[in-house]
Design an enzyme around this catalytic site. Structure first.
Site, PDB file in Angstrom:
ATOM      1  N   LYS A 195      40.666  37.762  34.367  1.00 43.97           N
ATOM      2  CA  LYS A 195      41.181  38.545  35.488  1.00 43.97           C
ATOM      3  C   LYS A 195      41.990  37.617  36.377  1.00 43.97           C
ATOM      4  O   LYS A 195      41.475  36.630  36.904  1.00 43.97           O
ATOM      5  CB  LYS A 195      40.032  39.169  36.273  1.00 43.97           C
ATOM      6  CG  LYS A 195      40.517  39.966  37.471  1.00 43.97           C
ATOM      7  CD  LYS A 195      39.395  40.678  38.161  1.00 43.97           C
ATOM      8  CE  LYS A 195      39.915  41.385  39.401  1.00 43.97           C
ATOM      9  NZ  LYS A 195      38.833  42.034  40.124  1.00 43.97           N
ATOM     10  N   LYS A 248      43.204  41.482  32.486  1.00 43.57           N
ATOM     11  CA  LYS A 248      43.665  42.267  33.624  1.00 43.57           C
ATOM     12  C   LYS A 248      44.525  41.421  34.533  1.00 43.57           C
ATOM     13  O   LYS A 248      44.106  40.309  34.863  1.00 43.57           O
ATOM     14  CB  LYS A 248      42.441  42.779  34.390  1.00 43.57           C
ATOM     15  CG  LYS A 248      42.736  43.471  35.696  1.00 43.57           C
ATOM     16  CD  LYS A 248      41.457  43.793  36.400  1.00 43.57           C
ATOM     17  CE  LYS A 248      41.765  44.475  37.712  1.00 43.57           C
ATOM     18  NZ  LYS A 248      40.565  44.812  38.443  1.00 43.57           N
TER      19      LYS A 248
HETATM   20  C1  PBG Z   1      37.911  43.692  42.240  1.00 38.90           C
HETATM   21  C2  PBG Z   1      38.817  44.633  41.572  1.00 38.90           C
HETATM   22  C3  PBG Z   1      40.214  44.626  41.618  1.00 38.90           C
HETATM   23  C4  PBG Z   1      40.684  45.706  40.883  1.00 38.90           C
HETATM   24  C5  PBG Z   1      39.565  46.330  40.368  1.00 38.90           C
HETATM   25  N1  PBG Z   1      38.424  45.658  40.820  1.00 38.90           N
HETATM   26  C6  PBG Z   1      41.176  43.661  42.084  1.00 38.90           C
HETATM   27  C7  PBG Z   1      41.090  42.921  43.313  1.00 38.90           C
HETATM   28  O1  PBG Z   1      41.156  43.514  44.409  1.00 38.90           O
HETATM   29  O2  PBG Z   1      41.022  41.700  43.216  1.00 38.90           O
HETATM   30  C8  PBG Z   1      42.130  46.054  40.735  1.00 38.90           C
HETATM   31  C9  PBG Z   1      42.449  47.237  39.946  1.00 38.90           C
HETATM   32  C10 PBG Z   1      43.826  47.733  40.130  1.00 38.90           C
HETATM   33  O3  PBG Z   1      44.690  47.112  40.758  1.00 38.90           O
HETATM   34  O4  PBG Z   1      44.082  48.804  39.595  1.00 38.90           O
HETATM   35  N2  PBG Z   1      36.630  44.106  42.261  1.00 38.90           N
END
Ligand code: PBG
Length: 327
Positions: A195, A248
Site C-alpha cells: 500500500k 494499492k
Molecule cells: C486507510 C485507507 C485508505 C484507503 C482505504 N483505507 C487510504 C489512506 O487514507 O491512507 C484509500 C482508498 C481509496 O482511496 O479509495 N485505512
C-alpha cells in the site's frame, strides 16, 4: 512466417472473433464495491468528489448491498464513520461499533454476498493516523493489539474476509493468531501488503473523513518509487498467514501487480482507489472521454496485469454493463 501469410488482423475482424481470442476476462464476480457506513437512519450523504458514492446509514447500506448482490458483484468492503473519534480509535474495536452493526445487518439481508471488513484505525482516531501515537510517530507495536481486537470483533459480527490496511509491521501474524484463538481459524486475511503513500486517496479521505490532522502517512505507507520492497512486504505477509495479498492503488502500480503475481502465484487483489475513480468521472463530466469505456479499459488492464480481484467504486455502475454483449 511473416506478412502476407501472417495477418494478425484476421482474428480482429468481427465481435465474435474478438470474443474468441480475448485473453482477459472481466466479470461482476471479480469486483468488490467499497461502502461507507455511518450511524443514523435513512442517511444517504453524497460524496462530492465521487459521483454515485455516498455515506450510507446501515438501512441504506443494506439496500445498496441487495442491489449489488442482484447485479452479481462479488462482494462489498466496509469502511466505518464512527459517532466520535478519540486518540485510540475506540469505535474501531467496539463490538457495537458501526462496522459490527453493519456486518450483522448485511449478513442477514445478503447472506451470499461476501462481506470484507477493512481493518484500520484512521477513520476512528481524532488525529487521523492509522495507529496510536507516541509523540508525533505512529507506535507500531502498541497499535497491533488494537487491530487484532477489531479483526476479531468484525469476524464475530459476520465478516467473511478481514482486510488490514494500516501498514503496521507484523499485523498479519498478530491478527491471524487472534482470529485463531477466537475460534475464527476459517476466516481469511486479505493483506493490503503493498500500500503506497499515494495522492490518489484524496477523495476517499473526504468520504471516510480520515485525512491525517498533521503530517502524512509516508512513515508507514510505501514509497511510490519502490517495487522490490513490495515483494518483501508480500513475502512477509504470506509468511505471517495472509491468504490473499493486495496492491494499492492499482493503475500507477500495474507493474507491481504483475511482479507479485509472477513471483508468488498467489491470489492477488488490486484496489482501484478513489482518485482513479474520480479522475475518470471528472473527465467524463467534461465530455473529455467516454466514462464507461474508460472504466472498462481500466478494469481490464488491472486484470491483465495479474489481479484476480478488483476493489473498485465502479463495481455498481459497471456490473450491469458486463452482462451485456461486448464489441
Ligand atoms: C486507510 C485507507 C485508505 C484507503 C482505504 N483505507 C487510504 C489512506 O487514507 O491512507 C484509500 C482508498 C481509496 O482511496 O479509495 N485505512
Amino acid at each position: 512466417m511473416t506478412y502476407p501469410k501472417t495477418r494478425l488482423r484476421r482474428l480482429r475482424a468481427t465481435p465474435a472473433l474478438r470474443a474468441l481470442s480475448r485473453e482477459t476476462s472481466l466479470s461482476a464476480a471479480d469486483l468488490v464495491q467499497p461502502l461507507f457506513v455511518c450511524h443514523g437512519e435513512n442517511v444517504r450523504r453524497p460524496v462530492a468528489s465521487m459521483p454515485g458514492q455516498a455515506q450510507l446509514s446501515v438501512d441504506e447500506a443494506t439496500r445498496e448491498a441487495e442491489a449489488l448482490a442482484k447485479a452479481g458483484v462479488g462482494g462489498v468492503i466496509l469502511f466505518g464513520l464512527p459517532a466520535t473519534k478519540d486518540p485510540e480509535g475506540r469505535e474501531a474495536y467496539d463490538e457495537n461499533g458501526i462496522i459490527p452493526k453493519a456486518l450483522r445487518a448485511l449478513k442477514r439481508a445478503t447472506p451470499d454476498l461476501l462481506l470484507w471488513a477493512d481493518v484500520c484505525l484512521c477513520e476512528y482516531t481524532d488525529h487521523g493516523h492509522c495507529g496510536i501515537l507516541n509523540g508525533d510517530r505512529v507506535d507500531n507495536d502498541r497499535t497491533l493489539p488494537l487491530l487484532a481486537r477489531a479483526a476479531v470483533a468484525y469476524a464475530a459480527a459476520g465478516a467473511d474476509m478481514i482486510a488490514p490496511s494500516d501498514m503496521m509491521d507484523g499485523r498479519v501474524g498478530v491478527i491471524r493468531r487472534a482470529l485463531d484463538d477466537a475460534g475464527q481459524a476459517e476466516t481469511p486475511i486479505v493483506a493490503y501488503s503493498a500500500k503506497y503513500a499515494s495522492a490518489f486517496y484524496g477523495p476517499f479521505r473526504e468520504a471516510a473523513e480520515s485525512a491525517p490532522k498533521f503530517g502524512n502517512r509516508r512513515g508507514y505507507q510505501m514509497d511510490p518509487a519502490n517495487s522490490d520492497e513490495a515483494l518483501r512486504e508480500v513475502a512477509l505477509d504470506l509468511e505471517e498467514g495472509a491468504d490473499m495479498v493486495m496492491v494499492k492503488p492499482a493503475l500507477p502500480y500495474l507493474d507491481v501487480i504483475r511482479r507479485v503475481k509472477d513471483r508468488f502465484g498467489v491470489p492477488v487483489a488490486a484496489y482501484n482507489v478513489s482518485g482513479e475513480f474520480a479522475m475518470i468521472h471528472a473527465a467524463a463530466r467534461n465530455g473529455w472521454l467516454d466514462g464507461e469505456r474508460a472504466a472498462l479499459e481500466t478494469l481490464t488492464s488491472i486484470r491483465r496485469a495479474g489481479a484476480d480481484v478488483i476493489l473498485t467504486y465502479f463495481a455498481k455502475e459497471i456490473a450491469p454493463v458486463l452482462g451485456r454483449e461486448r464489441e
